[in-house]
Design a protein around this motif. Structure first.
Motif, mmCIF file in Angstrom:
data_model
loop_
_atom_site.group_PDB
_atom_site.id
_atom_site.type_symbol
_atom_site.label_atom_id
_atom_site.label_comp_id
_atom_site.label_asym_id
_atom_site.label_seq_id
_atom_site.Cartn_x
_atom_site.Cartn_y
_atom_site.Cartn_z
ATOM 1 N N LYS A 152 -52.056 -42.060 40.658
ATOM 2 C CA LYS A 152 -50.675 -41.703 40.313
ATOM 3 C C LYS A 152 -50.029 -42.785 39.443
ATOM 4 O O LYS A 152 -49.266 -42.495 38.534
ATOM 5 C CB LYS A 152 -49.854 -41.497 41.585
ATOM 6 C CG LYS A 152 -50.276 -40.290 42.407
ATOM 7 C CD LYS A 152 -49.432 -40.165 43.677
ATOM 8 C CE LYS A 152 -49.879 -38.974 44.521
ATOM 9 N NZ LYS A 152 -49.087 -38.857 45.768
ATOM 10 N N ARG A 153 -50.377 -44.040 39.743
ATOM 11 C CA ARG A 153 -49.801 -45.136 38.957
ATOM 12 C C ARG A 153 -50.309 -45.092 37.524
ATOM 13 O O ARG A 153 -49.531 -45.313 36.574
ATOM 14 C CB ARG A 153 -50.154 -46.470 39.596
ATOM 15 C CG ARG A 153 -49.560 -47.673 38.879
ATOM 16 C CD ARG A 153 -49.839 -48.952 39.622
ATOM 17 N NE ARG A 153 -49.267 -50.121 38.958
ATOM 18 C CZ ARG A 153 -49.321 -51.360 39.437
ATOM 19 N NH1 ARG A 153 -49.923 -51.595 40.591
ATOM 20 N NH2 ARG A 153 -48.781 -52.354 38.763
ATOM 21 N N ALA A 154 -51.606 -44.789 37.363
ATOM 22 C CA ALA A 154 -52.161 -44.701 36.011
ATOM 23 C C ALA A 154 -51.500 -43.573 35.220
ATOM 24 O O ALA A 154 -51.190 -43.715 34.028
ATOM 25 C CB ALA A 154 -53.671 -44.475 36.084
ATOM 26 N N ALA A 155 -51.270 -42.423 35.901
ATOM 27 C CA ALA A 155 -50.600 -41.308 35.229
ATOM 28 C C ALA A 155 -49.169 -41.662 34.872
ATOM 29 O O ALA A 155 -48.666 -41.332 33.788
ATOM 30 C CB ALA A 155 -50.628 -40.075 36.135
ATOM 31 N N TYR A 156 -48.486 -42.374 35.766
ATOM 32 C CA TYR A 156 -47.093 -42.765 35.496
ATOM 33 C C TYR A 156 -47.028 -43.767 34.348
ATOM 34 O O TYR A 156 -46.140 -43.675 33.485
ATOM 35 C CB TYR A 156 -46.470 -43.367 36.756
ATOM 36 C CG TYR A 156 -45.050 -43.843 36.538
ATOM 37 C CD1 TYR A 156 -44.002 -42.928 36.465
ATOM 38 C CD2 TYR A 156 -44.766 -45.190 36.383
ATOM 39 C CE1 TYR A 156 -42.699 -43.346 36.238
ATOM 40 C CE2 TYR A 156 -43.466 -45.625 36.166
ATOM 41 C CZ TYR A 156 -42.431 -44.701 36.086
ATOM 42 O OH TYR A 156 -41.146 -45.128 35.858
ATOM 43 N N ASP A 157 -47.960 -44.730 34.328
ATOM 44 C CA ASP A 157 -47.967 -45.714 33.254
ATOM 45 C C ASP A 157 -48.171 -45.052 31.890
ATOM 46 O O ASP A 157 -47.681 -45.542 30.859
ATOM 47 C CB ASP A 157 -49.060 -46.756 33.492
ATOM 48 C CG ASP A 157 -48.728 -47.692 34.650
ATOM 49 O OD1 ASP A 157 -47.546 -47.743 35.051
ATOM 50 O OD2 ASP A 157 -49.657 -48.364 35.165
ATOM 51 N N ARG A 158 -48.882 -43.913 31.863
ATOM 52 C CA ARG A 158 -49.196 -43.253 30.578
ATOM 53 C C ARG A 158 -48.129 -42.242 30.175
ATOM 54 O O ARG A 158 -47.730 -42.171 29.011
ATOM 55 C CB ARG A 158 -50.546 -42.557 30.684
ATOM 56 C CG ARG A 158 -51.005 -41.945 29.371
ATOM 57 C CD ARG A 158 -52.440 -41.471 29.466
ATOM 58 N NE ARG A 158 -52.930 -40.970 28.191
ATOM 59 C CZ ARG A 158 -54.155 -40.490 27.984
ATOM 60 N NH1 ARG A 158 -55.025 -40.462 29.007
ATOM 61 N NH2 ARG A 158 -54.521 -40.054 26.789
ATOM 62 N N HIS A 213 -42.247 -40.306 34.038
ATOM 63 C CA HIS A 213 -41.858 -39.312 35.046
ATOM 64 C C HIS A 213 -42.378 -37.921 34.715
ATOM 65 O O HIS A 213 -42.509 -37.068 35.605
ATOM 66 C CB HIS A 213 -40.327 -39.266 35.177
ATOM 67 C CG HIS A 213 -39.742 -40.534 35.724
ATOM 68 N ND1 HIS A 213 -40.001 -40.982 36.991
ATOM 69 C CD2 HIS A 213 -38.900 -41.455 35.154
ATOM 70 C CE1 HIS A 213 -39.347 -42.121 37.197
ATOM 71 N NE2 HIS A 213 -38.681 -42.444 36.093
ATOM 72 N N ALA A 214 -42.729 -37.695 33.454
ATOM 73 C CA ALA A 214 -43.219 -36.373 33.060
ATOM 74 C C ALA A 214 -44.531 -36.028 33.751
ATOM 75 O O ALA A 214 -44.874 -34.853 33.891
ATOM 76 C CB ALA A 214 -43.396 -36.324 31.536
ATOM 77 N N ALA A 215 -45.258 -37.036 34.180
ATOM 78 C CA ALA A 215 -46.543 -36.773 34.839
ATOM 79 C C ALA A 215 -46.367 -36.050 36.156
ATOM 80 O O ALA A 215 -47.317 -35.420 36.655
ATOM 81 C CB ALA A 215 -47.283 -38.094 35.063
ATOM 82 N N PHE A 216 -45.162 -36.062 36.704
ATOM 83 C CA PHE A 216 -44.944 -35.463 38.019
ATOM 84 C C PHE A 216 -43.929 -34.333 37.972
ATOM 85 O O PHE A 216 -43.357 -33.950 38.987
ATOM 86 C CB PHE A 216 -44.473 -36.552 38.999
ATOM 87 C CG PHE A 216 -45.382 -37.739 39.021
ATOM 88 C CD1 PHE A 216 -46.565 -37.701 39.727
ATOM 89 C CD2 PHE A 216 -45.069 -38.884 38.293
ATOM 90 C CE1 PHE A 216 -47.419 -38.780 39.724
ATOM 91 C CE2 PHE A 216 -45.924 -39.965 38.295
ATOM 92 C CZ PHE A 216 -47.104 -39.919 39.005
ATOM 93 N N GLU A 217 -43.716 -33.814 36.801
ATOM 94 C CA GLU A 217 -42.815 -32.682 36.637
ATOM 95 C C GLU A 217 -43.607 -31.465 36.200
ATOM 96 O O GLU A 217 -44.703 -31.563 35.660
ATOM 97 C CB GLU A 217 -41.738 -33.010 35.593
ATOM 98 C CG GLU A 217 -40.833 -34.171 36.027
ATOM 99 C CD GLU A 217 -39.903 -34.610 34.906
ATOM 100 O OE1 GLU A 217 -40.049 -34.069 33.777
ATOM 101 O OE2 GLU A 217 -39.054 -35.490 35.147
#
Length: 374
Positions: free
Chosen positions: A62-68, A71-75
Motif C-alpha cells: 500500500k505504501r508503494a502504491a501511495y508513493d506512486r 491518494h488516487a491509489a485508494f479511490e
C-alpha cells in the motif's frame, strides 16, 4: 477538501523506516485520542486520519502504491477496498498496542497458568551460618497430577479447543468506533475446555502433597537472606509452569556472640584487679576453637581487643571478618570488713595521676560552673 499527505499527518519523512513510523503513530494517536480530548470535537476525525495514514504506510504494498499514485491509489475501487474490511481488526490491535500497558501490561498470555510462589521460613544457628549446611525441609505444595500429566483431562482424553473463542482465549465485541477484546467467558482465557475431567485432580491438573527438598545454606550467609529455588513452588494449572520457592532465613540469638555482617562481638566481664594489674583470659571463637586475650595493666571498662580473622566467613569468598572482645570491669559486691579496709587504704594512697580521666573531667566541670557563675 483535499486529504492531507499521510507522511505529514504522521510527521515523518518519506524515507522513514518501520520503527520510526510506529513511534510517530503512537505519539499522534495518544495526542488525538477522543478519550483524551473530550472537549475537542475535531479530535475523532484527526484520530481517524492518523489511523488511516499509519494503516497505509505500514503495509509495503500500500505504501508503494501511495508513493506512486498518492491518494488516487485508494479511490474508485483501488487498493483501498480492503482497508475498510479489516479496519475493526487492525484498530483492535492498535488499541492494544498503544494502551495495553495502561490496561494491565500488554497482551495477556492465555492457556496454562503459572503456579504460585511459596515462602518457607527457616531458623538457623550462628554456628550453622558459619559452617554452612544442607537442610532437609518438607513443604506442602501443589504438584503436577500424575494421572493426567497436568492436562486436567481424564487419561485417554485430551482438552478441546474452546468453541466460543476457537482456542484464542479471548473474544471480540464491537462497541462504537472500537473493537474491544475480552477474556473468553467460557474457557476463562485458557483457550480450551475439558469435557471429561481427571478424577484425581478434578480437571485442575495438580494435586496437593508434601515435598521433601534439600536446601544448601552457604557458609557466611546473613540473617534475613532470601534463597530462591526456581521451579520448586506450586505446579501450574493444567500443565502450566511452576512457581518458585523462597527460603527466608532467620538467625537465632546466641548466648555469647553478637554478629554485625562478617564481624563478631563478645562482651567479657573482668575483675577490678585484672583491670588494674593486668592479666589474661580465654574466650571461645565461633569456629569452635579458643583464643587467649592479654589484658594490659590499667585497662579501662569498654576497651575493645580486635582478633583479626576470627569472625564470620564472607559469603562466597576466602575472607573472614574480625572478632571484637569488649571488656567490662566488674565492681566488687558484698565486701567483707577487711576488703573494705584495704580499698579505703588504697584510695587514700591514690592521686590524680592514677585517675587522669576522672580528674580531667571534673576539672572541666569546675571551669564550667565558674564561668556561668561570673
Amino acid at each position: 477538501m483535499s486529504k492531507a499527505d499521510f507522511y505529514e499527518t504522521l510527521g515523518v519523512s518519506r524515507g522513514a523506516g518501520d520503527k520510526e513510523l510506529k513511534s510517530a503513530f503512537r505519539k499522534k494517536a495518544m495526542q488525538f485520542h477522543p478519550d483524551r480530548n473530550p472537549d475537542d470535537p475535531d479530535a475523532e476525525s484527526r484520530f481517524k486520519e492518523v489511523n488511516e495514514a499509519y494503516e497505509i504506510l505500514k503495509d509495503p504494498e500500500k505504501r508503494a502504491a501511495y508513493d506512486r499514485y498518492g491518494h488516487a491509489a485508494f479511490e474508485q475501487g483501488g487498493m483501498g477496498q480492503g482497508f475498510g474490511s479489516d479496519f475493526g481488526s487492525s484498530m483492535s490491535d492498535i488499541f492494544e498496542d498503544i494502551f495495553g500497558d495502561m490496561m494491565g501490561g500488554g497482551r495477556r498470555s492465555r492457556g496454562r497458568e503459572r503456579g504460585a510462589d511459596l515462602r518457607y521460613n527457616m531458623e538457623i544457628t550462628l554456628e550453622e551460618a558459619f559452617h554452612g549446611k544442607t537442610a532437609e525441609i518438607e513443604v506442602p505444595t501443589s504438584v503436577t497430577c500424575t494421572s493426567c500429566s497436568g492436562s486436567g483431562a481424564k487419561p485417554g482424553t485430551s482438552p478441546k479447543p474452546c468453541p466460543t473463542c476457537a482456542g484464542m482465549g479471548k473474544v471480540r465485541a464491537t462497541q462504537g468506533f472500537f473493537t474491544v477484546e475480552r477474556t473468553c467467558p467460557t474457557c476463562h482465557g485458557r483457550g480450551e475446555i475439558i469435557d471429561d475431567p481427571c478424577d484425581s485432580c478434578g480437571g485442575v491438573g495438580r494435586t496437593t502433597e508434601n515435598r521433601n527438598l534439600s536446601v544448601n545454606i552457604p557458609a557466611g550467609i546473613e540473617d534475613g537472606t532470601r534463597i530462591r529455588l526456581s521451579g520448586e513452588g506450586e505446579a501450574g494449572v493444567r500443565g502450566g509452569p511452576p512457581g518458585d520457592l523462597y527460603i527466608f532465613l532467620t538467625q537465632k540469638p546466641h548466648d555469647l556472640f553478637q554478629r554485625d555482617g562478617a564481624d563478631i562481638f563478645c562482651r567479657v566481664p573482668i575483675s577490678m584487679t585484672t583491670a588494674i594489674l593486668g592479666g589474661q583470659f580465654e574466650v571461645p571463637t565461633v569456629d569452635g576453637g579458643k583464643t587467649r586475650v592479654r589484658v594490659p595493666e590499667g585497662t579501662q571498662s569498654g576497651k575493645q581487643f580486635r582478633l583479626r580473622g576470627k569472625g564470620m566467613p564472607v559469603l562466597r569468598s576466602q575472607q573472614y571478618g574480625d572478632m571484637y572482645i569488649q571488656v567490662e570491669v566488674e565492681t566488687p559486691r558484698k565486701l567483707t570488713k577487711r576488703q573494705r579496709e584495704l580499698i579505703q587504704e588504697f584510695d587514700s594512697l591514690t592521686n590524680d595521676d592514677n585517675h587522669p580521666d576522672s580528674t580531667g573531667f571534673f576539672a572541666k566541670v569546675k571551669d564550667f560552673i565558674e564561668r556561668i557563675s561570673e
